[in-house]
Design a protein around this motif. Structure first.
Motif, PDB file in Angstrom:
ATOM      1  N   LEU A 180       9.726 -71.726   6.158  1.00 41.57           N
ATOM      2  CA  LEU A 180       9.191 -72.578   5.096  1.00 41.57           C
ATOM      3  C   LEU A 180       8.529 -71.769   3.998  1.00 41.57           C
ATOM      4  O   LEU A 180       8.319 -72.279   2.884  1.00 41.57           O
ATOM      5  CB  LEU A 180       8.188 -73.573   5.679  1.00 41.57           C
ATOM      6  CG  LEU A 180       8.727 -74.654   6.604  1.00 41.57           C
ATOM      7  CD1 LEU A 180       7.602 -75.595   7.026  1.00 41.57           C
ATOM      8  CD2 LEU A 180       9.845 -75.438   5.936  1.00 41.57           C
ATOM      9  N   GLY A 181       8.180 -70.516   4.317  1.00 41.27           N
ATOM     10  CA  GLY A 181       7.445 -69.719   3.338  1.00 41.27           C
ATOM     11  C   GLY A 181       5.970 -70.073   3.363  1.00 41.27           C
ATOM     12  O   GLY A 181       5.558 -71.084   3.929  1.00 41.27           O
ATOM     13  N   THR A 182       5.161 -69.252   2.733  1.00 40.12           N
ATOM     14  CA  THR A 182       3.713 -69.459   2.796  1.00 40.12           C
ATOM     15  C   THR A 182       3.241 -70.669   1.989  1.00 40.12           C
ATOM     16  O   THR A 182       2.313 -71.368   2.402  1.00 40.12           O
ATOM     17  CB  THR A 182       2.977 -68.199   2.308  1.00 40.12           C
ATOM     18  OG1 THR A 182       3.461 -67.826   1.012  1.00 40.12           O
ATOM     19  CG2 THR A 182       3.202 -67.043   3.267  1.00 40.12           C
ATOM     20  N   ALA A 230      -2.146 -62.991  -0.787  1.00 45.26           N
ATOM     21  CA  ALA A 230      -2.089 -61.535  -0.676  1.00 45.26           C
ATOM     22  C   ALA A 230      -0.711 -60.936  -0.891  1.00 45.26           C
ATOM     23  O   ALA A 230      -0.587 -59.870  -1.502  1.00 45.26           O
ATOM     24  CB  ALA A 230      -2.630 -61.107   0.686  1.00 45.26           C
ATOM     25  N   PHE A 231       0.316 -61.601  -0.387  1.00 44.68           N
ATOM     26  CA  PHE A 231       1.632 -60.961  -0.321  1.00 44.68           C
ATOM     27  C   PHE A 231       2.604 -61.550  -1.351  1.00 44.68           C
ATOM     28  O   PHE A 231       2.568 -62.756  -1.641  1.00 44.68           O
ATOM     29  CB  PHE A 231       2.206 -61.087   1.086  1.00 44.68           C
ATOM     30  CG  PHE A 231       1.318 -60.454   2.133  1.00 44.68           C
ATOM     31  CD1 PHE A 231       1.125 -59.081   2.157  1.00 44.68           C
ATOM     32  CD2 PHE A 231       0.667 -61.236   3.072  1.00 44.68           C
ATOM     33  CE1 PHE A 231       0.304 -58.494   3.100  1.00 44.68           C
ATOM     34  CE2 PHE A 231      -0.157 -60.664   4.030  1.00 44.68           C
ATOM     35  CZ  PHE A 231      -0.348 -59.280   4.037  1.00 44.68           C
ATOM     36  N   PRO A 232       3.503 -60.719  -1.881  1.00 41.59           N
ATOM     37  CA  PRO A 232       4.404 -61.164  -2.963  1.00 41.59           C
ATOM     38  C   PRO A 232       5.559 -62.023  -2.500  1.00 41.59           C
ATOM     39  O   PRO A 232       6.168 -62.726  -3.314  1.00 41.59           O
ATOM     40  CB  PRO A 232       4.906 -59.838  -3.545  1.00 41.59           C
ATOM     41  CG  PRO A 232       4.852 -58.880  -2.396  1.00 41.59           C
ATOM     42  CD  PRO A 232       3.640 -59.288  -1.597  1.00 41.59           C
ATOM     43  N   ASP A 233       5.916 -61.986  -1.221  1.00 41.76           N
ATOM     44  CA  ASP A 233       7.072 -62.732  -0.729  1.00 41.76           C
ATOM     45  C   ASP A 233       6.783 -64.229  -0.742  1.00 41.76           C
ATOM     46  O   ASP A 233       6.297 -64.800   0.228  1.00 41.76           O
ATOM     47  CB  ASP A 233       7.434 -62.270   0.689  1.00 41.76           C
ATOM     48  CG  ASP A 233       8.741 -62.889   1.172  1.00 41.76           C
ATOM     49  OD1 ASP A 233       9.470 -63.437   0.325  1.00 41.76           O
ATOM     50  OD2 ASP A 233       9.015 -62.824   2.383  1.00 41.76           O
ATOM     51  N   GLY A 234       7.073 -64.869  -1.862  1.00 42.24           N
ATOM     52  CA  GLY A 234       6.823 -66.298  -2.021  1.00 42.24           C
ATOM     53  C   GLY A 234       5.391 -66.643  -2.350  1.00 42.24           C
ATOM     54  O   GLY A 234       5.036 -67.821  -2.419  1.00 42.24           O
TER      55      GLY A 234
END
Length: 266
Positions: A180-182, A230-234
Motif C-alpha cells: 500500500l505504501g506509506t 523520512a524516506f523518499p519511496d512514496g
C-alpha cells in the motif's frame, strides 16, 4: 483563607502510596486518558519511529545493539522521576524511549532475523496478550475523572514495548507486504485508530482491550507516518536527521505548550 489555600482546597487530592516500586510513576507524573493524552501519544508514535530508525540506521548501531543505550536512558529517567519533581514530562520521555526501542525490536525480528511478518506479528500478539493479563486496571480517582490514568508498573512498561513492536510490524507489513505504501497505509491504519478512539471514549476506556488495541493501532499508523516523512519511496523523503529532529521537537514541545486542562478530566 489565603489564595494558595483556596487553590489547594479546589484541587483534587492525589494520594501517593508510601512505598512504590521504581517502575511505578507518581500519579502527578502520569497523564489522564483524555483527548490530550491521545494526541500526544499519536505524535510520540511518529517521533519514536524516526528516533528508533535514526539510532539503528543513521548511527549504525543496528537493531539489537541500538536497544542498549535506550535501556540505559529508560533506567535513568525512572530514577530521575523518583528523585526529581513530579511532572508528566517524565511519562512522555519514558514513552518516547519505549517507542524508539519498540521500533528496533520489531525490525530486529523482521529485518535482522528475516522472520516473516506473519510470524512476527503472531508471536508479538501472543506475548502482548500474556503481558496485558498482568497489567493493573486503570487508576481512577477524583483527579483523573471518568477516564482514569495508566497504572504504571513493570508489566505496563513491558506491555507498552511489545505493543509498540507489534504496531511497528503491522505498519511495515501493511506498507511492504500489502504494497500500500506509506501514505495509503497511514490513511488506512489512521482510520482504524480513529474508530478505536471513538469506541474508547464512548466506553470511558473501561476495558483493557479498548486501551491496548488503541495503543497498537496508533503505533501502526505512527510507523507508516514516520516512514512517510523520512524516506523518499512514496514519502516526503526528509531524511532521518531532519524528520527525527522535527518530530521529536514537536512532541517534546506539545506537552509543555498544551497544559493539562480540566476538560481532559471528562
Amino acid at each position: 483563607m489565603t489564595s494558595n489555600e483556596n487553590i489547594g482546597a479546589l484541587a483534587p487530592a492525589l494520594k501517593e502510596p508510601a512505598h512504590r516500586p521504581i517502575t511505578v510513576l507518581s500519579q502527578r507524573s502520569t497523564p489522564v486518558l483524555g483527548a490530550r493524552y491521545w494526541v500526544l501519544i499519536t505524535m510520540c508514535s511518529i517521533a519514536g519511529c524516526n528516533l528508533g530508525d535514526f539510532i539503528s540506521l543513521y548511527l549504525n548501531l543496528g537493531h539489537w545493539i541500538g536497544l542498549a543505550p535506550l535501556a540505559l536512558l529508560f533506567a535513568i529517567l525512572l530514577i530521575g522521576e523518583r528523585i526529581g519533581r513530579p511532572s508528566e514530562m517524565w511519562y512522555w520521555a519514558l514513552l518516547l524511549v519505549v517507542r524508539a526501542a519498540a521500533t528496533n525490536l520489531a525490525d530486529f525480528f523482521s529485518h535482522t532475523l528475516n522472520i516473516d511478518y506473519s510470524w512476527t506479528i503472531a508471536g508479538l500478539e501472543g506475548l502482548q496478550v500474556l503481558l496485558v493479563l498482568g497489567v493493573s486496571p486503570r487508576q481512577r480517582d477524583e483527579a483523573s475523572g471518568i477516564y482514569g490514568r495508566p497504572a504504571t508498573d513493570g508489566w505496563y512498561w513491558a506491555a507498552l514495548a511489545i505493543a509498540g513492536a507489534l504496531g511497528t510490524a503491522i505498519g511495515d507489513c501493511t506498507a511492504e507486504t500489502f504494497q500500500l505504501g506509506t501514505a495509503a497505509s497511514t490513511a488506512v491504519l489512521g482510520a482504524i485508530y480513529a474508530v478505536l478512539l471513538v469506541v474508547g471514549f464512548r466506553t470511558h476506556w473501561s476495558t483493557q482491550a479498548s486501551y491496548w488495541l488503541a495503543v497498537v493501532a496508533v503505533r501502526a499508523a505512527g510507523t507508516t507516518a514516520g516512514d512517510w516523512l523520512a524516506f523518499p519511496d512514496g514519502g516526503l523523503g526528509l531524511g532521518l536527521i531532519i524528520s527525527t529532529i522535527l518530530t521529536c521537537s514537536i512532541f517534546i514541545g506539545m506537552p509543555m505548550v498544551w497544559q493539562r486542562r480540566l476538560a481532559d478530566f471528562g
